[in-house]
Design a protein around this motif. Structure first.
Motif, mmCIF file in Angstrom:
data_model
loop_
_atom_site.group_PDB
_atom_site.id
_atom_site.type_symbol
_atom_site.label_atom_id
_atom_site.label_comp_id
_atom_site.label_asym_id
_atom_site.label_seq_id
_atom_site.Cartn_x
_atom_site.Cartn_y
_atom_site.Cartn_z
ATOM 1 N N ALA A 1 32.237 42.072 32.677
ATOM 2 C CA ALA A 1 32.777 41.269 33.784
ATOM 3 C C ALA A 1 32.173 41.761 35.095
ATOM 4 N N THR A 2 31.698 40.831 35.892
ATOM 5 C CA THR A 2 31.101 41.201 37.182
ATOM 6 C C THR A 2 32.116 41.154 38.315
ATOM 7 N N ARG A 3 33.191 40.392 38.135
ATOM 8 C CA ARG A 3 34.256 40.361 39.144
ATOM 9 C C ARG A 3 35.550 39.903 38.480
ATOM 10 N N TRP A 4 36.668 40.132 39.183
ATOM 11 C CA TRP A 4 37.975 39.788 38.643
ATOM 12 C C TRP A 4 38.957 39.542 39.775
ATOM 13 N N ARG B 1 32.281 31.044 31.132
ATOM 14 C CA ARG B 1 32.100 32.384 31.694
ATOM 15 C C ARG B 1 33.382 32.958 32.297
ATOM 16 N N THR B 2 34.512 32.322 32.088
ATOM 17 C CA THR B 2 35.759 32.791 32.697
ATOM 18 C C THR B 2 36.815 33.006 31.618
ATOM 19 N N VAL B 3 37.339 34.220 31.569
ATOM 20 C CA VAL B 3 38.369 34.552 30.601
ATOM 21 C C VAL B 3 39.618 35.003 31.358
ATOM 22 N N GLN B 4 40.779 34.578 30.883
ATOM 23 C CA GLN B 4 42.040 34.885 31.553
ATOM 24 C C GLN B 4 42.986 35.631 30.613
ATOM 25 N N PHE B 5 43.614 36.679 31.162
ATOM 26 C CA PHE B 5 44.654 37.434 30.464
ATOM 27 C C PHE B 5 45.999 36.975 31.022
ATOM 28 N N ILE B 6 46.845 36.438 30.162
ATOM 29 C CA ILE B 6 48.166 35.974 30.567
ATOM 30 C C ILE B 6 49.178 37.033 30.135
ATOM 31 N N PRO C 1 54.096 41.712 35.166
ATOM 32 C CA PRO C 1 52.999 42.346 35.896
ATOM 33 C C PRO C 1 52.686 43.727 35.316
ATOM 34 N N TYR C 2 51.410 44.008 35.147
ATOM 35 C CA TYR C 2 51.001 45.273 34.529
ATOM 36 C C TYR C 2 49.657 45.691 35.115
ATOM 37 N N ALA C 3 49.717 46.374 36.265
ATOM 38 C CA ALA C 3 48.503 46.760 36.974
ATOM 39 C C ALA C 3 47.604 47.718 36.197
ATOM 40 N N PRO C 4 48.125 48.598 35.305
ATOM 41 C CA PRO C 4 47.234 49.475 34.537
ATOM 42 C C PRO C 4 46.237 48.733 33.653
ATOM 43 N N LEU C 5 46.426 47.434 33.472
ATOM 44 C CA LEU C 5 45.507 46.660 32.635
ATOM 45 C C LEU C 5 44.055 46.901 33.025
ATOM 46 N N LEU C 6 43.771 46.924 34.310
ATOM 47 C CA LEU C 6 42.390 47.044 34.757
ATOM 48 C C LEU C 6 41.774 48.374 34.322
ATOM 49 N N GLU D 1 51.619 36.453 41.531
ATOM 50 C CA GLU D 1 52.764 37.050 40.838
ATOM 51 C C GLU D 1 52.339 38.125 39.832
ATOM 52 N N GLY D 2 51.024 38.367 39.686
ATOM 53 C CA GLY D 2 50.522 39.438 38.837
ATOM 54 C C GLY D 2 50.515 39.138 37.354
ATOM 55 N N LEU D 3 50.653 37.871 36.973
ATOM 56 C CA LEU D 3 50.760 37.520 35.556
ATOM 57 C C LEU D 3 49.482 36.961 34.959
ATOM 58 N N VAL D 4 48.509 36.611 35.790
ATOM 59 C CA VAL D 4 47.254 36.055 35.294
ATOM 60 C C VAL D 4 46.085 36.836 35.900
ATOM 61 N N TRP D 5 45.324 37.490 35.028
ATOM 62 C CA TRP D 5 44.114 38.196 35.453
ATOM 63 C C TRP D 5 42.909 37.363 35.014
ATOM 64 N N THR D 6 42.006 37.083 35.941
ATOM 65 C CA THR D 6 40.847 36.244 35.662
ATOM 66 C C THR D 6 39.563 37.063 35.815
ATOM 67 N N PHE D 7 38.743 37.071 34.777
ATOM 68 C CA PHE D 7 37.492 37.839 34.768
ATOM 69 C C PHE D 7 36.307 36.893 34.625
ATOM 70 N N THR D 8 35.302 37.080 35.466
ATOM 71 C CA THR D 8 34.063 36.300 35.390
ATOM 72 C C THR D 8 33.011 37.120 34.656
ATOM 73 N N LEU D 9 32.441 36.555 33.593
ATOM 74 C CA LEU D 9 31.517 37.287 32.735
ATOM 75 C C LEU D 9 30.094 37.292 33.286
ATOM 76 N N ARG D 10 29.389 38.326 32.952
ATOM 77 C CA ARG D 10 27.977 38.472 33.296
ATOM 78 C C ARG D 10 27.155 37.406 32.553
ATOM 79 N N GLU D 11 26.174 36.858 33.206
ATOM 80 C CA GLU D 11 25.337 35.832 32.585
ATOM 81 C C GLU D 11 24.295 36.450 31.660
#
Length: 507
Positions: A78-81, A148-153, A157-162, A86-96
């Motif tokens: 992932a190049t960015r996120w 190229r976009t994947v989401q964690f639902i 909220p769980y900040a340690p995910l990253l 509300e902290g419930l959806v994390w969105t990651f953009t994948l490297r091309e």
């Protein structure tokens, strides 16, 4: 050799091994690495520690990766996120342009499928539960919103995910079937597995790896457990690097760095005299780190703070261990019950850290400071049962900064939620502080990293003031390398990057 001398020697060795990238002469193209517990089949989710995540780190990519020498993270697949308000959806953009080793593209659908396979009740691997609060734990769903976009639902909220997404147990793997009809997992890392047998995994570099070509063409992981085995292999020039489970017997070529496994002294704060803060501070002041270092030998080093050096958000400042005799006397004035001898519980483990010897050292040091204690040595199971029931007065305990995130260490050891007696107890101090609870809960929910760091530093300041538990040591992560090895750098997680390692002058 004492720890300080060993660490000084390690600094010199590291300097010698880290020459300029272009200075190495052409040498052997195969790196032979000895580890304990080479897996017969490589499943990234199978373990938190040991050989499996180390080998998986070379074969499988993660969305984010640990920085050199730290559990702070940086981009990988992932190049960015971003995270929702509300902290419930994390969105990651994948490297091309990234491909798995079988040539198929790494898409958001493949990433989502990789994680979804681990959510089900039949999924293998114990690491997932430890990193994400069970299975599925905090994770409700992983989905692809486009190519190229994947989401964690999340369910909360769980900040340690990253942070924990950098652990190889949460690596991205594509499930496929080999030519022999056997199911296997395919990665997208700098190396692909070309051969696996009992006690041996061979990998070869992937020339088109998105992070650039590896410095060595092949890495062969070999089962090497004992010092006798390792020394014989080194002497026969059949081994280049060995990652021992503890300090090696032979220190030539040895490297070390503080890891994530922490030993601490838990005070039962519901019982006298350790219900009093001044008594707990007196114990801390009476323990000289230099004296503890002798008892720890080469297995660990004294820990002057509540987080090891390699963990992000560590609070710098005055060390919590050590003080003058006058300080101890002042703190004890009118506080220690006359004639009372406290009991310290400790396990009978004599492995990497000799717990009975360390406990005896603590007993002697506190006795010399007019804090009389007696050590009670039990098996690990009996120690755990007594701790969960709160039957102890004080105890020497070891635990781990799971996944490298402060939350997965400070929260279970320090909050009211983990202080209920019984099998689920993790706060063996049975310490309750609403202010600290609030800080640690907020830190686990906020996604903004700098603010999380401030909250964890505030939490460590509160712990330093109250001292419900006292950090004693952090285990060392060890490696041994031949003189011809270049650019080997140890990581506190034990998950070392090997694609930058090279060999000089070995035919």
């Amino acid at each position: 050799m004492r720890v300080s001398a060993v660490l000084s020697a390690c600094v010199i060795v590291l300097a010698c091994l880290g020459g300029p990238a272009g200075s190495s002469a052409q040498g052997r193209k195969e790196l032979r690495v000895g580890v304990a517990g080479v897996p017969a089949t490589l499943d990234p989710a199978a373990a938190l520690e040991g050989a499996t995540p180390l080998i998986a780190r070379q074969v499988f990519d993660t969305l984010v990766v640990y920085r050199e020498g730290s559990t702070e993270i940086e981009p990988a697949l992932a190049t960015r996120w971003a995270v929702s308000r509300e902290g419930l959806v994390w969105t990651f953009t994948l490297r091309e342009g990234v491909r798995f080793h079988d040539g198929s593209p790494v898409t958001a659908a493949e990433v989502a499928a990789s994680f979804q396979r681990q959510i089900g009740p039949d999924a293998s691997g114990a690491a997932w539960a430890a990193l994400l609060r069970g299975r599925p734990g905090v994770l409700k769903e992983v989905r692809a919103s486009d190519a190229r976009t994947v989401q964690f639902i999340l369910v909360q909220p769980y900040a340690p995910l990253l942070t924990v997404l950098a652990h190889p147990a949460l690596a991205v793997a594509r499930a496929t079937t080999g030519p022999d009809g056997v199911p296997r997992l395919v990665g997208s890392g700098p190396y692909r597995v070309v051969d696996a047998s009992a006690g041996r995994v061979a990998t070869e570099a992937v020339p088109s790896y998105w992070g650039g070509p590896a410095r060595i063409e092949r890495i062969v992981f070999l089962e090497v457990v004992t010092d006798d085995n390792a020394e014989a292999e080194f002497d026969a020039r059949a081994l280049d690097i060995w990652f021992p489970p503890g300090p090696p017997r032979r220190m030539a070529g040895a490297l070390s760095t503080p890891g994530l496994r922490v030993g601490y002294l838990a005070f039962q704060t519901e019982k006298e005299p350790f219900s009093r803060k001044k008594i707990r501070h007196a114990v801390a002041a009476a323990l000289d780190p230099a004296v503890l270092g002798v008892a720890l030998d080469n297995g660990a080093v004294p820990l002057p703070s509540f987080l090891p050096a390699g963990v992000w958000a560590r609070r710098e400042g005055s060390p919590v261990l050590g003080g003058t005799r006058d300080t101890v006397r002042t703190l004890l004035a009118g506080g220690w019950p006359k004639g009372h001898k406290a009991t310290m519980l400790a396990s009978d483990e004599t492995g990497v850290v000799n717990i009975p010897r360390l406990a005896a050292t603590v007993e002697t040091a506190l006795g010399a400071a007019d804090i009389p204690i007696q050590v009670r040595i039990e098996t690990a199971d009996k120690v755990r049962t007594a701790l969960q029931a709160g039957e102890h007065e004080m105890a020497l305990v070891e635990t781990m900064v799971v996944g490298g995130d402060p939350h997965l260490f400070l929260f279970p050891l320090s909050t009211s939620e983990a202080a209920s007696k019984g099998p689920r107890a993790l706060n063996y101090s049975f310490y309750r502080n609403p202010r600290l609870d609030d800080v640690l809960v907020r830190a686990s929910q906020l996604s903004f990293r700098p603010e999380r760091a401030k909250l964890y530093q505030r939490a460590q300041a509160l712990l330093a003031d109250d001292l419900p538990w006292l950090p004693i040591y952090v285990r060392l992560v060890w490696g041994v390398a031949r003189p011809e090895v270049r650019n080997l750098r140890l990581h506190p997680t034990g998950v070392h990057r090997l694609h930058a390692v090279s060999l000089e002058g070995i035919p």
